[in-house]
Design an enzyme around this catalytic site. Structure first.
Site, mmCIF file in Angstrom:
data_model
loop_
_atom_site.group_PDB
_atom_site.id
_atom_site.type_symbol
_atom_site.label_atom_id
_atom_site.label_comp_id
_atom_site.label_asym_id
_atom_site.label_seq_id
_atom_site.Cartn_x
_atom_site.Cartn_y
_atom_site.Cartn_z
ATOM 1 C CD GLU A 1 -107.215 14.658 -86.776
ATOM 2 O OE1 GLU A 1 -106.200 15.328 -87.054
ATOM 3 O OE2 GLU A 1 -107.455 14.252 -85.630
ATOM 4 C CD GLU B 1 -106.636 10.817 -84.034
ATOM 5 O OE1 GLU B 1 -106.153 11.859 -83.540
ATOM 6 O OE2 GLU B 1 -106.399 10.448 -85.200
HETATM 7 O O1 IFM Z 1 -100.872 13.177 -83.681
HETATM 8 C C1 IFM Z 1 -102.071 13.674 -84.149
HETATM 9 C C2 IFM Z 1 -102.693 12.722 -85.137
HETATM 10 O O2 IFM Z 1 -101.853 12.497 -86.218
HETATM 11 C C3 IFM Z 1 -104.004 13.256 -85.661
HETATM 12 N N1 IFM Z 1 -104.863 13.724 -84.621
HETATM 13 C C4 IFM Z 1 -104.309 14.539 -83.581
HETATM 14 C C5 IFM Z 1 -103.056 13.908 -83.021
HETATM 15 C C6 IFM Z 1 -102.462 14.794 -81.921
HETATM 16 O O3 IFM Z 1 -102.098 16.037 -82.426
#
Ligand code: IFM
Length: 437
Positions: A167, A351
């Protein structure tokens, strides 16, 4: 759950994700101090000043946690490696215990039939590098390349896939413009530099991993669907600006060797000199793109300096994070990334998930519905021609949700942070059933 494995192509991978600082327990095993330790130690940054020193104690419970992945019927496990655990000073002498830990983690995955999906950096920058300017300093490209060499020389022969940075938007914008994450800056020059350097460091790590003979290398970006808050031209333009900053800047660098005009309007004066010359490194060919997607935002125009925007609350049902649930956004980004940027490269949902209240027993129906709704959009994207290879739930365990601490529960498995007891939630059992069929 409505969906099951048999709805998806035969080789489609189901995975769950975690990250090092959020679960391992950074107080253990000789890990060095990170900017998250100091950020959390500064009053007002993290709720209840919670930190990652113990977290889920995964450092000592790795085998049990991998058993949970295996028993869930997953094909793969997505984890990250902590830079400060491997190189406590950020550079220099490696910590043998840290290298051993990731070695055992990879072997532990393989022994259980889980494909290890590694991410090199998921946000815990070693403090000595933060002292040198962290992501604002172009030298981070070389520091990160050296870290990549050290850790991947140890585990790169056995990981299934690898991505340098989780990210980039969070590493740069959220942490240097909005100040919500470490290092907590609110400075446009720092932001511009971090946004560019994060991509430069990504490219350097790809170079190193290719040099080590590794394959199946990707990039993991996060996306947020931007609705215009009203019908005005100003709001529509503000939403397009938000979309450019959040969703198109990093894809533009990685796949088109350019940054969007709407972002350059605000950031060009602050980018490091010669930034245009770095695209050979940044846009090194990849094998896949990872898409992280959770929610949408309603964007309105706002007075004041660039980017002249703000977000307003929306009407959709929300998760414990107060994030609106908008599964159609996943389909949007899968098709948008495929058609406009990655163009035929395999895509993986790296994710997707929701935080829900503290529920241990049977009452986790919202999470099951969330997963089902997002799987439906993944299937729609496949039907529309997106070469989607996998779906990863965030997260295996309840864990340290950064500035929001331990009460935002994303896990398929409940963690009692007093006793470290793991209890699979109803969604875990439902997903296990769906994957078994
Ligand atoms: O917990 C985070 C993760 O570290 C990165 N992506 C989003 C998740 C939820 O906020």
């Amino acid at each position: 759950m409505k969906h099951s494995r048999s709805d998806f192509p035969p080789d489609f991978l189901f995975a769950a994700a975690t990250s090092s600082y959020q679960i391992e327990g950074h107080g253990f095993g000789g890990a060095g101090e990170t900017h998250w330790d100091t950020f959390a130690a500064t009053p007002g940054n993290v709720v209840r000043a919670e930190h990652g020193r113990v977290a889920c104690d995964h450092y000592h419970r790795m085998d049990d946690d991998l058993d949970l992945c295996r028993d869930l019927g997953l094909d793969a496990y997505r984890f990250s490696t902590s830079w400060a655990r491997v190189l406590p000073e950020g550079r220099g002498t490696p910590n043998p215990e840290g290298l051993d830990f990731y070695d055992r983690l990879v072997d532990g995955c393989l022994e259980r039939g889980l494909k290890p999906m590694a991410t090199l950096y998921h946000w815990e920058l070693p403090s000595p590098l933060a002292d040198l300017g962290g992501w604002r300093n172009r030298d981070i490209g070389n520091w990160f390349a050296d870290f990549t060499e050290v850790i991947m020389s140890r585990i790169g022969d056995r990981v299934f896939s690898a991505a340098p940075i989780n990210e980039p938007w969070c590493v740069s914008w959220l942490s240097h413009f909005e100040g919500h994450h470490a290092p907590g800056l609110r400075d446009i020059r720092a932001t511009a530099r971090a946004m560019h350097h994060v991509l430069f460091a990504h490219g350097r790590a790809i170079e190193v991993m290719r040099g080590l003979g590794m394959s199946n290398l990707g990039a993991v970006c996060n996306f947020e669907y931007a609705f215009s808050a009203d019908d005005s031209e100003e709001a529509r333009e503000a939403a397009a600006r938000y979309d450019a900053i959040y969703n198109r800047f990093f894809l533009g660098g990685l796949f088109k060797r350019e940054y969007p005009e709407r972002v350059l309007e605000g950031l060009a004066p602050y980018l490091p000199e010669g930034w245009q010359d770095d695209f050979d490194t940044i846009a090194a060919p990849l094998d896949w793109l990872g898409v992280n997607y959770y929610t949408c935002k309603r964007i309105a125009a706002a007075p004041g300096p660039w980017p002249h925007l703000t977000d307003v609350p929306g009407p959709l049902p929300k998760t414990q994070m107060e994030w609106e649930i908008y599964p159609e956004g996943l389909h949007h980004f899968l098709t948008m990334a495929h058609r406009e940027y990655s163009k035929g490269l395999p895509i993986v949902v790296t994710e997707s998930g929701m935080a829900n209240g503290d529920r241990i027993g049977r009452e986790d129906s919202e999470r099951m519905a969330y997963i089902d709704a997002h799987l439906a959009q993944a299937l729609r994207a496949i039907e529309d021609g997106v070469p989607l290879d996998g779906f990863t739930y965030w997260s295996l365990l309840d864990n340290y949700e950064w500035a929001l601490g331990y009460k935002k529960r994303f896990g398929l498995v409940h963690v009692d942070f007093e006793t470290q007891t793991r209890t699979p939630k109803a969604a875990y059992h439902a997903l296990a059933k769906a994957l078994a069929t």
